[in-house]
Design an enzyme around this catalytic site. Structure first.
Site, PDB file in Angstrom:
ATOM      1  N   CYS A 290       0.791  -1.222   0.000  1.00 54.14           N
ATOM      2  CA  CYS A 290       0.000   0.000   0.000  1.00 54.14           C
ATOM      3  C   CYS A 290       0.826   1.277   0.000  1.00 54.14           C
ATOM      4  O   CYS A 290       1.996   1.283   0.332  1.00 54.14           O
ATOM      5  CB  CYS A 290      -0.866   0.054   1.247  1.00 54.14           C
ATOM      6  SG  CYS A 290      -1.920  -1.358   1.455  1.00 54.14           S
TER       7      CYS A 290
ATOM      8  N   GLY B  54       0.743   0.107  -5.079  1.00 47.80           N
ATOM      9  CA  GLY B  54      -0.451  -0.734  -5.041  1.00 47.80           C
ATOM     10  C   GLY B  54      -1.384  -0.385  -6.176  1.00 47.80           C
ATOM     11  O   GLY B  54      -1.685   0.786  -6.380  1.00 47.80           O
TER      12      GLY B  54
ATOM     13  N   ASN C 221      -0.619   1.172   5.725  1.00 43.81           N
ATOM     14  CA  ASN C 221       0.350   0.420   4.931  1.00 43.81           C
ATOM     15  C   ASN C 221       1.143  -0.457   5.897  1.00 43.81           C
ATOM     16  O   ASN C 221       1.787   0.063   6.805  1.00 43.81           O
ATOM     17  CB  ASN C 221       1.298   1.384   4.212  1.00 43.81           C
ATOM     18  CG  ASN C 221       2.437   0.692   3.470  1.00 43.81           C
ATOM     19  OD1 ASN C 221       3.466   1.284   3.211  1.00 43.81           O
ATOM     20  ND2 ASN C 221       2.273  -0.567   3.125  1.00 43.81           N
ATOM     21  N   GLY C 222       1.061  -1.774   5.700  1.00 40.49           N
ATOM     22  CA  GLY C 222       1.818  -2.663   6.576  1.00 40.49           C
ATOM     23  C   GLY C 222       1.047  -3.938   6.845  1.00 40.49           C
ATOM     24  O   GLY C 222       0.058  -4.235   6.180  1.00 40.49           O
TER      25      GLY C 222
ATOM     26  N   TYR D 182      13.766  -1.904  -4.320  1.00 39.74           N
ATOM     27  CA  TYR D 182      12.737  -2.141  -5.326  1.00 39.74           C
ATOM     28  C   TYR D 182      11.465  -1.303  -5.197  1.00 39.74           C
ATOM     29  O   TYR D 182      10.995  -0.741  -6.169  1.00 39.74           O
ATOM     30  CB  TYR D 182      12.356  -3.630  -5.298  1.00 39.74           C
ATOM     31  CG  TYR D 182      11.205  -3.984  -6.196  1.00 39.74           C
ATOM     32  CD1 TYR D 182      11.341  -3.944  -7.586  1.00 39.74           C
ATOM     33  CD2 TYR D 182       9.973  -4.353  -5.675  1.00 39.74           C
ATOM     34  CE1 TYR D 182      10.276  -4.274  -8.412  1.00 39.74           C
ATOM     35  CE2 TYR D 182       8.906  -4.686  -6.494  1.00 39.74           C
ATOM     36  CZ  TYR D 182       9.067  -4.643  -7.867  1.00 39.74           C
ATOM     37  OH  TYR D 182       8.019  -4.952  -8.679  1.00 39.74           O
TER      38      TYR D 182
END
Ligand code: SF4
Length: 476
Positions: A8, A36, A111-112, A255
């Site tokens: 996310c 995402g 996010n996580g 990345y």
């Protein structure tokens, strides 16, 4: 091209005057789209009235001009882009979550991935809570609204809820009067904020999203910190700071993040170039040209070329109008998309000894196809270099690293992988050199568990997904 999936990206806007905050969130999410691509959503706060829209799809498709107009103006907004892993990939699980509770309303984007989500959920269910989704965002929303019943402010409720959360979470939370940024005490995922010339504050997963709306970077949110934006200005709560060793995901640099982002003072582009330079020192080879796999292997290829003295070349042209390879579920469609997505520039590689640098190697199928494409285009030798160490273990902090049985480095030796992908030589970045990418003296201050299997938290025994994929008995 790694085939890894980030879960996310989050975004928030706070202003003291009414403006088109939906548009700002739209541009911010557009900049975070790489984090995402399965669903996205925006909630606009118009004097305490929450207008929202969320759906599956990429930002540009979901938020048409008509949808953005419908969201109306406001002085705050939060947004989210999502790739689902533990959750289903439907609209219901899209974020931000909007909840009405006893003391008002709240919107939350995360996010996580929590490592104790199954236990927390079970505890709440036994107390009578009913969940509509499988997401951590709903679970965290429950814990905050529950704590809010006994506290005088939303930030105090968040502070209390954090006592129960373990693992990775990066939140933007919006109440009728406040916008709040939260990072877990280990800081697995990045979060920063900045300000526009007109005073508007912006919170984002990555600094590239601040740039996209013309905001100047102020600073990263610290691990464990709660930052509150309201009409009084900015305040912070640091009760959860400095209690645990920071564990920012090293793969953000390798990345996930955009190369134009700066995370904790380190340029992602520079970190990737350093990875390439390390690779050149660790795995030198006689060659005529160094090329990178677009897009996330390009910076490391530039670093490899600069360090080795071998000329850098553009080896592939990417069709930019196709989503990242990993969007497509299933092996077959993944392979088809690689072929459509990348075309070899034969003028660069024909009759040459080629070094090809990729960000990482997960299953090995993509790099094998790339090697074949290079040979078909006339490369005389193909030397593969991976800017990440071999993947050996899953991630429990919000990245969909493949299961162990699909990780090529779990099943094969270096020599075997080299043969499988038909390369003339193969070299991975040494795990002990990861710290050099971000200028740390050792590997203690960031997470690199998917390369070692040593985790900085407890490891979950099951997932919420397990619970819902089992068939219930007739009795149940
Ligand atoms: S396990 Fe790997 S992908 Fe997950 S947070 Fe750690 S370094 Fe990042």
């Amino acid at each position: 091209m790694s085939g890894l999936r980030e879960e996310c990206g989050v975004f928030g806007v706070f202003s003291t005057f009414k403006q088109d905050t939906a548009k700002a969130a739209y541009y911010g999410l557009f900049a975070l789209q790489h984090r995402g691509q399965e669903s996205c959503g925006i909630v606009v706060n118009d004097d305490g009235v929450f207008n929202y829209y969320k759906d599956t799809g990429i930002v540009n498709d979901v938020f048409t001009a008509e949808v953005l107009d419908e969201l109306k103006e406001g002085n705050m907004a939060i947004g989210h882009v999502r790739y689902g892993t533990a959750d289903t990939k439907d609209r219901l699980n899209s974020q931000p979550m909007v909840v009405n509770h006893h003391k008002g309303r709240m919107a939350l984007a995360n996010n996580g991935s929590l490592v104790n989500a199954p236990e927390l959920r079970k505890k709440l269910e036994l107390e009578g809570s009913i969940f509509h989704t499988k997401s951590d965002a709903e679970l965290i929303s429950y814990l905050i609204t529950k704590a809010r019943l006994e506290t005088g402010s939303i930030e105090d409720a968040i502070n209390i809820a954090m006592n129960q959360l373990k693992g990775a979470y990066t939140l933007v939370v919006m109440s009728p009067a406040k916008l709040i940024a939260v990072r877990d005490p280990q800081g697995f995922r990045p979060l920063c904020y900045g300000q526009k010339d007109d005073g508007t504050y912006i919170i984002a997963s990555e600094s590239c999203a601040l740039d996209s709306v013309g905001a100047k970077f102020i600073r990263d949110v610290e691990p464990g910190e709660i930052v509150i934006f309201d009409r009084e200005g900015i305040r912070t709560i640091k009760d959860h700071c400095n209690k645990m060793q920071e564990k920012l995901c090293i793969f953000e640099y390798i990345y996930f993040a955009r190369p134009d982002s700066i995370i904790e003072g380190v340029s992602v582009h520079e970190a990737r170039k350093k990875a390439g330079a390390c690779l050149a020192l660790e795995h030198p080879v006689q060659a005529d040209v160094v090329i990178g796999v677009p897009d996330s292997g390009l910076d490391a290829a530039i670093g490899y070329a600069a360090q080795s003295g071998i000329p850098y070349g553009i080896g592939f042209i990417k069709n930019k109008y196709i989503g990242r390879t990993f969007i497509a579920p299933g092996q077959k469609s993944r392979e088809d998309k690689v072929r459509i997505k990348l075309n070899v520039l034969s003028a660069t590689v024909k009759d040459k000894r080629v070094v090809i640098v990729d960000d990482s190697i997960v299953r090995g199928t993509t790099i094998a196809k790339i090697v074949k494409r290079l040979r078909d285009a006339g490369a005389t030798e193909v030397h593969v270099r991976s800017a990440a160490p071999p993947f050996t273990d899953p991630c429990y902090y919000g990245t969909d690293v493949d299961s162990k049985e699909n990780l090529i480095a779990c099943k094969h030796t270096l020599d075997e992988i080299c043969k499988i992908i038909d390369a003339d030589s193969l070299g991975y970045l040494n795990v002990n050199h990861l710290n050099m990418l971000i200028g740390k003296t050792d590997n203690s201050e960031f997470c690199y568990s998917c390369f070692t299997g040593n985790y900085p938290t407890e490891v979950p025994e099951g997932t919420i997904e397990d619970k819902f994929t089992k068939h219930l008995s007739e009795k149940e």
